[in-house]
Design an enzyme around this catalytic site. Structure first.
Site, PDB file in Angstrom:
ATOM      1  N   GLY A 239       0.966  96.727 -10.514  1.00 22.98           N
ATOM      2  CA  GLY A 239       2.189  97.485 -10.293  1.00 22.98           C
ATOM      3  C   GLY A 239       2.051  98.981 -10.216  1.00 22.98           C
ATOM      4  O   GLY A 239       2.991  99.670  -9.813  1.00 22.98           O
ATOM      5  N   ARG A 276      -2.198  97.152  -5.106  1.00 22.20           N
ATOM      6  CA  ARG A 276      -1.947  98.323  -4.263  1.00 22.20           C
ATOM      7  C   ARG A 276      -2.807  99.523  -4.630  1.00 22.20           C
ATOM      8  O   ARG A 276      -3.327 100.218  -3.743  1.00 22.20           O
ATOM      9  CB  ARG A 276      -0.464  98.691  -4.402  1.00 22.20           C
ATOM     10  CG  ARG A 276       0.044  99.715  -3.413  1.00 22.20           C
ATOM     11  CD  ARG A 276       1.455 100.173  -3.789  1.00 22.20           C
ATOM     12  NE  ARG A 276       2.352  99.063  -4.017  1.00 22.20           N
ATOM     13  CZ  ARG A 276       3.132  98.510  -3.081  1.00 22.20           C
ATOM     14  NH1 ARG A 276       3.124  98.990  -1.860  1.00 22.20           N
ATOM     15  NH2 ARG A 276       3.932  97.502  -3.382  1.00 22.20           N
ATOM     16  N   CYS A 344      11.349  93.117  20.113  1.00 23.91           N
ATOM     17  CA  CYS A 344      12.760  93.103  20.475  1.00 23.91           C
ATOM     18  C   CYS A 344      13.651  92.980  19.248  1.00 23.91           C
ATOM     19  O   CYS A 344      14.291  91.947  19.011  1.00 23.91           O
ATOM     20  CB  CYS A 344      13.028  91.962  21.453  1.00 23.91           C
ATOM     21  SG  CYS A 344      11.989  92.110  22.899  1.00 23.91           S
TER      22      CYS A 344
HETATM   23  C1  LIG Z   1       2.025  91.441  -6.710  1.00 23.19           C
HETATM   24  C2  LIG Z   1       1.448  91.150  -8.045  1.00 23.19           C
HETATM   25  C3  LIG Z   1       0.460  91.976  -8.582  1.00 23.19           C
HETATM   26  C4  LIG Z   1      -0.051  93.217  -7.883  1.00 23.19           C
HETATM   27  O1  LIG Z   1       0.902  94.216  -7.758  1.00 23.19           O
HETATM   28  P1  LIG Z   1       0.469  95.656  -7.227  1.00 23.19           P
HETATM   29  O2  LIG Z   1       1.722  96.432  -7.229  1.00 23.19           O
HETATM   30  O3  LIG Z   1      -0.105  95.486  -5.874  1.00 23.19           O
HETATM   31  O4  LIG Z   1      -0.540  96.202  -8.189  1.00 23.19           O
HETATM   32  C5  LIG Z   1      -0.081  91.624  -9.802  1.00 23.19           C
HETATM   33  N1  LIG Z   1       0.329  90.524 -10.469  1.00 23.19           N
HETATM   34  C6  LIG Z   1       1.282  89.707  -9.988  1.00 23.19           C
HETATM   35  C7  LIG Z   1       1.674  88.504 -10.765  1.00 23.19           C
HETATM   36  C8  LIG Z   1       1.871  89.986  -8.764  1.00 23.19           C
HETATM   37  O5  LIG Z   1       2.824  89.192  -8.298  1.00 23.19           O
END
Ligand SMILES: *Cc1c(COP(=O)(O)O)cnc(C)c1O
Length: 432
Positions: A239, A276, A344
């Site tokens: 996250g 990310r 489109c």
């Molecule tokens: C999407 C997700 C992540 C990764 O999130 P990022 O924002 O890309 O770091 C980690 N754990 C779970 C369970 C996710 O669904």
């Protein structure tokens, strides 16, 4: 640190001149930097090195096996959310003992396949899933190591569609119901419930929501231990946000320090699931301008990449910096335009009202910060073939996914016998 820089007025990926690469590959295509992946992974790993932690890259962010293999060499495990992702992780050489199986809706078939593959742990999100996993594990005479994913009811203050830790989100088990779920889990055959998991959302630009969530997790571990559960693992999810435009994001160091503060003293093994923050700024999307169109209200720059290749602007109103591959001169004045694709749909845009230096048909543009949730979310809408992915290392490049052909798509389709006039194959009948 940036691995996409100008040399002699031309944008490069590490040592590779992108205009030359575009001549060879054709546009559009994704281009990732190996050095950038390594860099971002190491920064994260260093930030949590004082903790007893495994980093399981969330491969939904970028699941190309070449990217996974690059990270595997650095010690990364994988966080997977489908059997397909698990197969990718295994294909890339990731040890099943470093694979976490997450996801809110795993099928019986997926649970079974993951047990057979020997993934280290399941992050379970509901009582129903727990019952099914128990039945599958018991039938196979196996123990499934489980963390329950709890929903701490924290607002991650991110985009609506990527917030996952509020009561109204479908993810995890409400903290208020979780105690009962652990009791149930302990009573089930085939289940070794030894951990707690959390993931409150993506592209978080503040530490506070994490801090609140992890503090609640720490308190909850105390409650579970009083109830007699042995809790050895904590999965902190991913996250951590990145800079797309001018967001001030917490550094991995600050994040690591906050983790140490909130849950470092619990004596648990930790798992991080960053996606990310590892891959986002390690990739760009290269596109060529097809046409410029002057309207009465707007100027449109029509490029050959579209929402099927990169859906983040359409889906999340996401901002991606866009630069000309031929470096802009200081004296060039900016002109405001919409950068749009050929699809489109009016929702097919990469950027709206964006100030750009002079662009004309044939110019190459680089859409930055496209290494995460880019290629993985692409589709073939408008029968546009999936585009190539290229990995660069130093002055070398490799095509790590070839461009699809329309023939690849058509090869999957068939006319039914009643349209093809074929008497050779019979129509199928079911449910009678
Ligand atoms: C999407 C997700 C992540 C990764 O999130 P990022 O924002 O890309 O770091 C980690 N754990 C779970 C369970 C996710 O669904």
């Amino acid at each position: 640190m940036d691995y996409f820089n100008y040399h002699k007025g031309e944008l490069h990926a590490e040592g590779v001149q992108l205009s030359a690469l575009a001549d060879v590959i054709g546009t559009p295509f994704y281009c990732y930097s190996s050095a950038a992946l390594v860099h971002y992974f190491k920064v994260f790993a260093d930030a949590v090195s004082a903790l007893d932690a495994t980093i399981c890259f969330a491969i939904k962010a970028n699941s190309n096996i070449a990217v996974l293999a690059t990270l595997e060499r650095l010690g990364a495990g994988a966080d997977v959310v489908s059997q397909g992702e698990m197969q990718r992780a295994l294909e890339a050489g990731i040890d099943p003992k470093k694979i976490i199986f997450s996801g809110v809706g795993k099928s019986r078939q997926e649970l079974q396949a993951a047990l057979v593959a020997g993934v280290t742990r399941f992050n379970v999100e509901s009582l129903s899933e727990l019952e099914v996993l128990s039945a599958v594990a018991d039938t196979h005479g196996q123990m499934a190591e489980v963390s329950l994913r709890v929903n701490p009811d924290v607002d991650a203050r991110t985009h609506e569609k990527i917030a996952t830790g509020r009561q109204e989100d479908k993810f995890g088990i409400d903290l208020s119901l979780a105690r009962g779920a652990y009791r149930r889990a302990r009573a089930l055959p085939g289940i070794d419930v030894s951990g707690v998991a959390m993931h409150i959302g993506s592209q978080l630009t503040e530490l506070d929501p994490f801090r609140i969530a992890y503090s609640r997790m720490a308190d909850f571990v105390g409650v579970l231990r009083e109830d007699g559960h042995t809790i050895r693992h904590l999965d902190l999810g991913g996250g951590l946000g990145i800079t797309y435009k001018d967001e001030k994001v917490p550094t991995p160091e600050a994040y690591g320090a906050m983790v140490a503060e909130t849950i470092g003293g619990l004596g648990c093994k930790l798992t991080f699931e960053p996606g990310r923050v590892i891959a986002g700024n390690a990739g760009i999307l290269l596109t060529r301008v097809n046409f410029m169109k002057e309207g009465t209200a707007k100027t449109f720059c029509i490029v050959d990449a579209a929402m099927n290749d990169l859906i983040r602007p359409t889906l999340y109103n996401a901002h991606h910096d866009i630069v000309r591959v031929a470096e802009a001169m200081d004296h060039e004045s900016l002109k405001v335009m919409d950068i749009v694709g050929p699809i489109c749909e009016s929702g097919d845009y990469i950027a709206k009202n964006r100030g750009m230096p002079s662009v004309t048909s044939g110019d190459l543009l680089a859409i930055r910060s496209a290494g995460a949730y880019g290629a993985v979310m692409s589709s073939t809408y408008n029968t546009r073939p999936l585009i190539p992915e290229v990995l660069v290392e130093g002055d070398e490049y490799a095509v790590i996914r070839r461009r699809f052909e329309v023939a690849d798509m058509l090869a999957l389709e068939r006319l039914p016998p009643w349209l093809s006039g074929s008497r050779i194959s019979a129509a199928n009948v079911v449910g009678k």
